[in-house]
Design an enzyme around this catalytic site. Structure first.
Site, short mmCIF file in Angstrom:
data_model
loop_
_atom_site.label_atom_id
_atom_site.label_comp_id
_atom_site.label_asym_id
_atom_site.label_seq_id
_atom_site.Cartn_x
_atom_site.Cartn_y
_atom_site.Cartn_z
N SER A 1 -9.11 2.04 2.68
CA SER A 1 -8.42 2.74 1.93
C SER A 1 -7.20 1.66 1.26
O SER A 1 -6.50 2.39 0.38
CB SER A 1 -7.57 3.82 2.99
OG SER A 1 -7.00 3.32 3.78
N SER B 1 -10.13 -0.53 6.64
CA SER B 1 -9.27 -0.43 5.28
C SER B 1 -8.43 -1.52 4.89
O SER B 1 -7.97 -1.46 3.66
CB SER B 1 -8.42 0.79 5.50
OG SER B 1 -8.91 1.90 5.70
N LYS C 1 0.95 -1.22 0.11
CA LYS C 1 -0.23 0.10 -0.01
C LYS C 1 0.75 1.14 -0.17
O LYS C 1 1.82 1.28 0.90
CB LYS C 1 -1.13 -0.05 1.10
CG LYS C 1 -2.08 1.15 1.40
CD LYS C 1 -2.57 1.04 2.67
CE LYS C 1 -3.65 1.92 2.91
NZ LYS C 1 -4.40 1.79 4.15
#
Length: 559
Positions: A233, A257, A158
């Site tokens: 996210s 997330s 990420k």
């Protein structure tokens, strides 16, 4: 705690505006789809083995091509631990594995926009070094497995995490020139275990929205339906894994997330117990009480990788867990809820989601002989309010936690959400609409001290209730989200559905998101498996069982 008259009015108004927004959005999307020509399907990769081809064969060609092409090379269809075994035993070269994954990313990323910055050249060099190490033959296979459990295995990270030489913006425009000079702790540990990063993946602006889109990298698209969201996210991470462009990945979770992207993309994701896996090396960093709520964890396509990844990422912290204990599912106590009890701020649970949960309950009862108890935990109805209040808690010295508007400025010029909204209407803002809306919301919506105190007490009471329910031998089954992956922009009309995942960050409990096949529309279904604190081994064992019974990850391209 009963809602005030103002809250009930606000909830009704929000639902009315949401319905109106979604109707308008549907009309616009329908008009655009009629006007746009169908996109051609990219050519398929090589010739797969018969089993892999059968598992990932595309469906009828008559269906509109809204999903990525199915992966066809066998190397793309193996767990990370199996890839590492084949590399160590020299059944396949590391360079072949990395080249295969690079080829897959080049095939699907133009469609899904998941990987936002690659390090392919460096990854190929590292693959050569792995093959050289193996050719020298200094260690036997068992020694290599102990030293490098993921030797030569491709991984994606990420973008919110530091990965040396890669951007670390979290989608914030004024950080677009930030390049990491070191690795986040968990990234360093996975690299030391032999994993080879291929690049970094997309996220929402400042990691505080559940659609992964920002003004630096654009919007990521769901591999099962390019018109649907990937979640946030850690959405780019879930997306690239589901599309078979990576096999294991790193995500973070303060309100769902890891679990929402894992659900929307049909993969596995694990939010560990609080305080086990270090969060250092990501932006934005958690401060104050939020340190208790932010969790870093593994995301992957196969349950075989969940526990090994968790061990590596936790380091010495893994001693808090019980991963070496054998689990007998027949001896566990099972509980479930079908919805949160009817929060006015959250969508009703979709019928197919309910059917998927009921199939799990039926399976446990018929195949394990388990008694699965339906429970009604009334405080779950206030999950959104509890999460909101706890996230805005003070430092121990009474100072306020920096608000979202402060983070938008990133220690630079102050950001005024009202002004940014005006700029956004003419296309001049450097922030996304969800980020602006969150800035406005925190500025104008605050609970009274009396309500704050009630909600904080409710959080403590709910935590005690869950601890008493689950103890050290309980599993709680709960919907991952009220609905399957919505279309792009639709979360703006249903902004609080993340409450289904967010409450478990406040409670500090381990949760494993597990896929349960596809809906009638070809979109992933799933369920959250919750265990008591530091009993991650129970939810991981349940994930392995559900993968065996329900099939786990399903190749996109069959949709």
């Amino acid at each position: 705690m009963a809602l005030s008259g103002a809250e009930r009015y606000a909830a009704r108004l929000l639902r009315w505006l949401s319905r109106a927004f979604l109707v308008l959005l549907g009309l616009l999307l329908r008009a655009s789809s009629l006007a746009a020509p169908a996109a051609p399907s990219p050519p398929a990769l090589g010739s797969p083995p018969a089993a892999a081809a059968a598992a990932c064969a595309p469906s009828s060609a008559s269906r509109k091509a809204r999903c990525v092409p199915a992966p066809t090379q066998e190397l793309l269809l193996l767990p990370g631990v199996e890839l590492a075994r084949r590399i160590r035993s020299k059944e396949v070269t590391c360079i072949n594995v990395i080249e295969t994954y690079i080829g897959r990313i080049k095939e699907v990323n133009p469609l899904i926009n998941a990987l936002v910055k690659d390090r392919f050249e460096a990854a190929l060099q590292e693959a050569h070094q792995v093959d050289k190490l193996l050719s020298e033959g200094h260690d036997d296979e068992e020694s290599l497995r102990e030293k490098f459990p993921y030797l030569g295995v491709p991984i994606t990270i990420k973008e919110a995490f530091e990965l040396q030489g890669m951007p670390n913006t979290s989608g914030l425009v004024n950080r677009r020139h930030i390049i990491s000079t070191m690795d986040a702790t968990v990234v360093s540990r996975l690299k030391q275990a032999g994993a080879i990063p291929l690049g970094v993946t997309n996220c929402s602006e400042l990691c505080m929205w559940y659609e992964s889109s920002n003004l630096i990298y654009g919007r990521s698209k769901n591999p099962y339906d390019l018109e649907r969201i990937v979640g946030g996210s850690s959405g780019g991470e879930g997306c690239i894994l589901a599309a078979a462009g990576s096999v294991i990945g790193v995500g973070s979770d303060i309100g769902g997330s890891i679990r929402m992207p894992a659900f929307f993309n049909g993969i596995f994701g694990h939010k560990p117990s609080t305080g086990v896996v270090p969060n250092e090396g990501q932006f934005p960093s958690a401060v104050g009480i939020r340190k208790k709520f932010l969790c870093t964890g593994p995301m992957c396509r196969y349950t075989e990788d969940l526990e090994p990844m968790l061990r590596i990422m936790a380091g010495s912290g893994v001693a808090k867990l019980k991963l070496d204990e054998k689990v007998s599912l027949q001896k566990l106590k099972f509980y479930f809820m079908e919805h949160d009890g009817g929060s006015l701020f959250v969508s009703p649970v979709d019928k197919e989601m309910l059917q998927a949960l009921r199939k799990v309950v039926e399976n446990l009862e018929t195949k394990l002989g388990a008694e699965v108890q339906h429970v009604s935990i009334s405080k779950m109805k206030y999950a959104l309010q509890i999460w909101s209040v706890m996230m805005s808690g003070n430092f121990s010295d009474g100072q306020k936690i920096p608000n979202f508007t402060d983070l938008l400025g990133d220690h630079g010029k102050p950001v005024w959400p009202s002004w940014e909204l005006l700029k956004w209407t003419v296309g001049r803002s450097s922030h996304t609409l969800p980020a602006i809306a969150l800035g406005l919301t925190e500025k104008f919506v605050n609970y009274s001290p009396k309500v704050n105190t009630k909600l904080e007490g409710m959080a403590r009471s709910l935590q005690a209730e869950m601890v008493d329910l689950l103890k050290d031998d309980g599993i709680f089954l709960y919907p991952s989200h009220p609905i399957v992956a919505p279309r792009h922009h639709e979360p703006l009309g249903m902004p609080f559905n993340f409450a289904y995942t967010a409450i478990f960050n406040i409670l500090g409990l381990p949760v494993t998101q597990c896929p349960l096949g596809l809906s009638r529309e070809g979109l992933p279904l799933g369920i959250q498996v919750v265990a008591g604190a530091n009993n991650d081994h129970l939810s991981l064992a349940m994930a392995r069982y559900l993968e065996k019974e329900f099939g786990g990850w399903v190749c996109p391209g069959r949709c």
